[in-house]
Design a protein around this motif. Sequence first.
Motif, short mmCIF file in Angstrom:
data_model
loop_
_atom_site.label_atom_id
_atom_site.label_comp_id
_atom_site.label_asym_id
_atom_site.label_seq_id
_atom_site.Cartn_x
_atom_site.Cartn_y
_atom_site.Cartn_z
N THR A 94 70.09 -7.50 49.13
CA THR A 94 68.97 -6.98 48.36
C THR A 94 67.70 -6.96 49.19
OG1 THR A 94 69.92 -7.76 46.28
CG2 THR A 94 67.55 -7.34 46.31
N GLU A 95 67.45 -8.02 49.94
CA GLU A 95 66.23 -8.09 50.74
C GLU A 95 66.26 -7.09 51.88
OE1 GLU A 95 62.47 -9.04 51.45
OE2 GLU A 95 63.68 -9.80 49.78
N LEU A 96 67.44 -6.83 52.42
CA LEU A 96 67.57 -5.83 53.47
C LEU A 96 67.19 -4.45 52.94
CD1 LEU A 96 68.42 -5.31 56.39
CD2 LEU A 96 70.78 -5.01 55.59
N MET A 97 67.62 -4.14 51.72
CA MET A 97 67.24 -2.85 51.12
C MET A 97 65.75 -2.79 50.83
SD MET A 97 70.45 -1.81 48.64
CE MET A 97 70.55 -3.37 47.76
N ARG A 98 65.17 -3.90 50.44
CA ARG A 98 63.73 -3.94 50.20
C ARG A 98 62.96 -3.70 51.49
NH1 ARG A 98 63.63 -9.25 46.23
NH2 ARG A 98 64.09 -8.13 44.27
N CYS A 99 63.44 -4.28 52.58
CA CYS A 99 62.79 -4.06 53.88
C CYS A 99 62.84 -2.58 54.25
CB CYS A 99 63.48 -4.90 54.96
SG CYS A 99 63.12 -6.66 54.90
N MET A 100 63.98 -1.94 54.02
CA MET A 100 64.09 -0.51 54.31
C MET A 100 63.14 0.29 53.45
SD MET A 100 68.23 -0.07 54.63
CE MET A 100 69.16 -0.82 55.98
N SER A 101 63.04 -0.07 52.17
CA SER A 101 62.15 0.63 51.26
C SER A 101 60.70 0.49 51.69
CB SER A 101 62.33 0.09 49.83
OG SER A 101 61.41 0.69 48.94
N ARG A 102 60.28 -0.73 52.08
CA ARG A 102 58.91 -0.94 52.52
C ARG A 102 58.60 -0.13 53.77
NH1 ARG A 102 59.85 -6.36 50.66
NH2 ARG A 102 60.62 -6.97 52.71
N GLU A 103 59.58 -0.02 54.67
CA GLU A 103 59.35 0.75 55.88
C GLU A 103 59.21 2.23 55.56
OE1 GLU A 103 61.37 1.13 60.29
OE2 GLU A 103 60.84 -0.78 59.39
N LEU A 104 60.03 2.73 54.64
CA LEU A 104 59.91 4.13 54.22
C LEU A 104 58.57 4.40 53.57
CD1 LEU A 104 63.50 4.77 52.78
CD2 LEU A 104 62.48 5.89 54.77
N GLY B 152 55.84 2.73 54.08
CA GLY B 152 54.83 2.69 55.12
C GLY B 152 54.77 3.99 55.90
N ASP B 153 55.93 4.58 56.18
CA ASP B 153 55.97 5.87 56.88
C ASP B 153 55.31 6.96 56.03
OD1 ASP B 153 57.27 4.72 59.01
OD2 ASP B 153 59.26 5.36 58.40
N GLN B 154 55.57 6.93 54.72
CA GLN B 154 54.97 7.92 53.83
C GLN B 154 53.46 7.77 53.79
OE1 GLN B 154 56.01 7.56 49.71
NE2 GLN B 154 55.49 9.67 49.23
N ARG B 155 52.99 6.54 53.75
CA ARG B 155 51.55 6.27 53.75
C ARG B 155 50.91 6.79 55.04
NH1 ARG B 155 51.88 1.22 53.08
NH2 ARG B 155 51.49 1.15 50.84
N GLN B 156 51.62 6.58 56.16
CA GLN B 156 51.09 7.04 57.44
C GLN B 156 51.00 8.56 57.51
OE1 GLN B 156 49.75 5.15 59.54
NE2 GLN B 156 49.65 6.21 61.51
N VAL B 157 52.02 9.25 56.97
CA VAL B 157 52.00 10.71 56.94
C VAL B 157 50.81 11.21 56.14
CG1 VAL B 157 53.21 12.75 56.09
CG2 VAL B 157 54.47 11.01 57.36
N CYS B 158 50.57 10.60 54.99
CA CYS B 158 49.44 11.00 54.16
C CYS B 158 48.11 10.75 54.86
CB CYS B 158 49.47 10.25 52.83
SG CYS B 158 50.73 10.85 51.68
N LEU C 102 42.47 -2.52 56.92
CA LEU C 102 42.86 -3.09 55.63
C LEU C 102 44.35 -3.41 55.60
CD1 LEU C 102 40.85 -0.81 53.19
CD2 LEU C 102 40.54 -3.28 53.50
N GLY C 103 45.16 -2.51 56.18
CA GLY C 103 46.60 -2.75 56.22
C GLY C 103 46.93 -3.99 57.02
#
Length: 260
Positions: free
Chosen positions: A138-148, A150-156, A173-174
Motif C-alpha cells: 500500500t505504501e509503495l502505491m502511495r509513493c507512486m501516487s505522490r510522485e505522479l 508532483g509531476d502534475q504539479r510541476q507541469v502546471c 514552499l515545496g
Amino acid sequence: MITVSQTYSRQGDRQCAGCSLHSTCLTRGLSKADLEAFDDIMVQPQPLKRGQELVRQGQSFHSLYLVRAGSLKKVMRLPGRHDEQVIRFYLPSETVGLEAIGEAYYPASVVALETTFICELPFEQLVSFAEQYNALRTELMRCMSRELRGDQRQVCLLSGRSTAEQRLASFLLGLSRRLHARGYSRYRFQLTMSRADIGSHLGLALETVSRVMGRFQRQGLVNVSGRELTIRSLESLEALGEEGSGLIGSPDDRRMIACR
C-alpha cells in the motif's frame, strides 16, 4: 538549526527500526517484527560523495533506493541538447527509482548534492516481500501516487502561465513543506542545490533566479546567507506561490486543480 544533511551514525542506527525517518519512509506501515524481516532484503546504507552518481541515465533497472540522509537531484540529458534538465530533487526518506519500474531502465541520472546515505532495495526481493506484507504494498502505491501528483504539479507550474516569482515561491514552499514533514524546520534550511540547478528545474535562467531571490530578500519574504535560507514571511510566500501553482486547500493538505 537542523540541516538537510544530518550526521549519520554508523553505530546502532543501521536498521530500519532504529531510523528516525521510519515514520515518513516507505516502511512506515510495518511493525517492529516486520521491519526486522525487511532488514534482510535491504542493502545497508551506502555513502555517496557530492557529485557522485547513484544511477546513470539508460542504466538497467534493478533496485529502488531510500534516501537515509542527504539529498540528490535527478537530471536528464535530452536528445540534441548538450545541457541537462533537472527533473526532481530527493530529500531524506524519499524513494528513488519509481519511474524506472515500467520500462526496466532508469530514464534519468540521479546525482548526490552533498554527502548522502542510500538504502538499496533490490526490486525482485522487494516485490516478493510486498506480496506478504500489505502495508508495504500500500505504501509503495502511495509513493507512486505522490510522485505522479508532483509531476502534475510541476507541469502546471511550468505551463507558461506562472511568473518567475510564482515559480520560485512555489519551489521554496515545496521544500519547506517536505522538510517540515520529515522533522526539519519549516522556516530555516539549507539549499543544497545550486541556483543553476533551481533554474533548470523551474525553467528559469540562472540570472533570473538570482534576481528574484534578491527581490524576495528586499521584500522581506526570505533571508539568504550563503546556502542557508530563512523564510521570514511564510504567509506572503504562500500567497505568491499558490497563485501560480494551481494549489488549493490547507498548507498540510494540498489538492491539485486542473491546469487551465
